[in-house]
Design a protein around this motif. Structure first.
Motif, PDB file in Angstrom:
ATOM      1  N   VAL A 211      78.664  26.234  65.128  1.00  0.00           N
ATOM      2  CA  VAL A 211      77.664  26.951  64.512  1.00  0.00           C
ATOM      3  C   VAL A 211      77.476  26.447  63.165  1.00  0.00           C
ATOM      4  CG1 VAL A 211      77.204  29.257  63.210  1.00  0.00           C
ATOM      5  CG2 VAL A 211      77.588  29.276  65.550  1.00  0.00           C
ATOM      6  N   PHE A 212      76.402  26.030  62.722  1.00  0.00           N
ATOM      7  CA  PHE A 212      76.315  25.418  61.408  1.00  0.00           C
ATOM      8  C   PHE A 212      75.538  26.594  60.660  1.00  0.00           C
ATOM      9  CE2 PHE A 212      76.278  20.986  63.293  1.00  0.00           C
ATOM     10  CZ  PHE A 212      77.279  20.485  62.470  1.00  0.00           C
ATOM     11  N   THR A 222      76.218  37.138  63.771  1.00  0.00           N
ATOM     12  CA  THR A 222      75.906  37.319  64.724  1.00  0.00           C
ATOM     13  C   THR A 222      75.939  35.947  65.633  1.00  0.00           C
ATOM     14  OG1 THR A 222      74.036  38.908  64.313  1.00  0.00           O
ATOM     15  CG2 THR A 222      73.646  37.632  66.402  1.00  0.00           C
ATOM     16  N   ALA A 223      75.559  34.809  64.768  1.00  0.00           N
ATOM     17  CA  ALA A 223      75.864  33.656  65.526  1.00  0.00           C
ATOM     18  C   ALA A 223      77.555  33.124  65.754  1.00  0.00           C
ATOM     19  CB  ALA A 223      75.352  32.568  64.299  1.00  0.00           C
ATOM     20  N   PHE A 224      78.320  33.902  64.917  1.00  0.00           N
ATOM     21  CA  PHE A 224      79.724  33.698  65.037  1.00  0.00           C
ATOM     22  C   PHE A 224      80.238  34.307  66.510  1.00  0.00           C
ATOM     23  CE2 PHE A 224      83.700  36.190  64.860  1.00  0.00           C
ATOM     24  CZ  PHE A 224      84.859  34.982  64.992  1.00  0.00           C
ATOM     25  N   GLU A 225      79.622  35.394  66.731  1.00  0.00           N
ATOM     26  CA  GLU A 225      79.655  36.043  68.098  1.00  0.00           C
ATOM     27  C   GLU A 225      79.376  35.359  69.354  1.00  0.00           C
ATOM     28  OE1 GLU A 225      78.025  40.041  67.340  1.00  0.00           O
ATOM     29  OE2 GLU A 225      79.731  40.476  65.588  1.00  0.00           O
ATOM     30  N   MET A 233      82.990  26.415  63.440  1.00  0.00           N
ATOM     31  CA  MET A 233      81.577  27.199  62.697  1.00  0.00           C
ATOM     32  C   MET A 233      81.879  26.489  61.293  1.00  0.00           C
ATOM     33  SD  MET A 233      80.843  31.234  62.015  1.00  0.00           S
ATOM     34  CE  MET A 233      79.517  31.824  60.942  1.00  0.00           C
ATOM     35  N   VAL A 234      80.994  26.248  60.662  1.00  0.00           N
ATOM     36  CA  VAL A 234      81.109  25.874  59.206  1.00  0.00           C
ATOM     37  C   VAL A 234      79.678  26.418  58.410  1.00  0.00           C
ATOM     38  CG1 VAL A 234      79.663  23.621  59.772  1.00  0.00           C
ATOM     39  CG2 VAL A 234      81.246  23.851  57.575  1.00  0.00           C
ATOM     40  N   SER A 235      80.113  26.911  57.137  1.00  0.00           N
ATOM     41  CA  SER A 235      79.161  27.632  56.417  1.00  0.00           C
ATOM     42  C   SER A 235      78.425  26.656  55.276  1.00  0.00           C
ATOM     43  CB  SER A 235      79.477  29.047  55.877  1.00  0.00           C
ATOM     44  OG  SER A 235      79.779  29.726  56.872  1.00  0.00           O
ATOM     45  N   PHE A 236      77.401  26.375  55.064  1.00  0.00           N
ATOM     46  CA  PHE A 236      76.871  25.475  54.197  1.00  0.00           C
ATOM     47  C   PHE A 236      75.854  26.093  53.072  1.00  0.00           C
ATOM     48  CE2 PHE A 236      74.131  24.971  57.640  1.00  0.00           C
ATOM     49  CZ  PHE A 236      72.742  24.689  57.059  1.00  0.00           C
TER      50      PHE A 236
END
Length: 318
Positions: A211-212, A222-225, A233-236
């Protein structure tokens, strides 16, 4: 010279065109005649007075990324740099103007065959997308979910992941943005504003491996789930106005890795160079969705904050 000023923090209306003194390159500096200025979401936060990577105090000329031609050099700088097409960070301010003086080591030469506006669009976003793709490690067959996939960084992540052989799920807010994604390489394009958007992804591909996260908030959760065990997963970004709420503890419990790249400045410069080279070779295409003349910087900020933009937003200065 022409410039845009912030004289007090506030909404887009505080961006006011006005004259500014012409800068002169000092020792170790070059003067860039600016053709295009890059606009980032961070600059909208800076303008409003929110905390950010650059501490500023009005009055100031905002803007941290420009593209143009080196017009002059200061003492101690190779005069052969004059006339070169470059993109450059400015150190946090000064970019919304016709000219800017920067340290001679800051500019990056634009490869032959790459348009200057495309290079400016890649200055920050190309660096970020290239860095994130490498940090996460995208492999052939990975199911990769890109949030804010029609944005400046997201649209590049879709292309990079698809070229790496991944199955790309592009997630964006609104049909206009969703319609852009198949042409960038997304196998599945989903509107996160539509009810049941996550169920549609699960029905189509099962779960996801990467997940970006460029939205944050409930969309990030929701994307994490959707992540399968062993996922990354990385948050930008925080297009929702808040960062991802996913904790390290929650990720560990689900056997998911939260990636937080820690990259030295020299490495960031290399990522920018790679993005420019890929674009010059025709393997990466920045999406320039909106352009505004310099004097309409306030309209550009308003459009970004209204979430009505796609791809990159540029100021055309000359």
């Amino acid at each position: 010279m022409r410039a845009v000023w912030i004289r007090a923090f506030g909404g887009p209306e505080v961006l006011v065109p006005g004259p500014a003194p012409d800068p002169a390159p000092g020792p170790g500096q070059v003067l860039v005649d600016v053709a295009h200025a890059n606009i980032t979401f961070v600059e909208t936060q800076q303008r409003s007075g929110r905390p950010g990577p650059f501490r500023v105090t009005p009055p100031l000329i905002p803007g941290n990324g420009v593209g143009g031609v080196i017009a002059a050099v200061g003492p101690g700088v190779d005069p052969g740099l004059t006339g070169r097409r470059v993109v450059s960070a400015t150190g946090g301010s000064g970019g919304y103007a016709e000219r800017v003086a920067v340290h001679a080591t800051a500019p990056i030469e634009v490869p032959a065959g790459l348009a200057l506006d495309a290079a400016v669009a890649l200055l920050a976003d190309g660096r970020t997308a290239t860095m994130l793709t490498e940090a996460v490690g995208v492999h052939p067959g990975d199911r990769v979910l890109v949030e804010a996939a029609a944005g400046g960084v997201g649209s590049l992540l879709v292309q990079l992941a698809a070229r790496a052989g991944a199955r790309v799920i592009g997630v964006a807010g609104g049909q206009r943005k969703v319609d852009l994604l198949p042409g960038l390489g997304a196998e599945l394009s989903v509107d996160y504003r539509a009810p049941g958007w996550a169920a549609r992804i699960r029905d189509a591909v099962g779960g996801v491996d990467v997940v970006f996260d460029g939205v944050g908030g409930p969309v990030a959760q929701t994307a994490f789930e959707l992540l399968a065990p062993g996922g990354r997963m990385v948050s930008f970004g925080l297009a929702s106005g808040e960062w991802s709420p996913v904790s390290v503890e929650a990720a560990t419990a689900r056997q998911v890795a939260l990636i937080r790249p820690d990259v030295p400045p020299a490495r960031l410069r290399a990522y920018t160079g790679r993005a420019l080279a890929e674009a010059a070779a025709g393997r990466l295409r920045p999406v320039i969705g909106q352009r505004f003349p310099l004097e309409r910087a306030a309209d550009a900020h308003a459009a970004i904050e209204a979430r009505s933009t796609v791809g990159k937003t540029l100021l055309d200065v000359s």
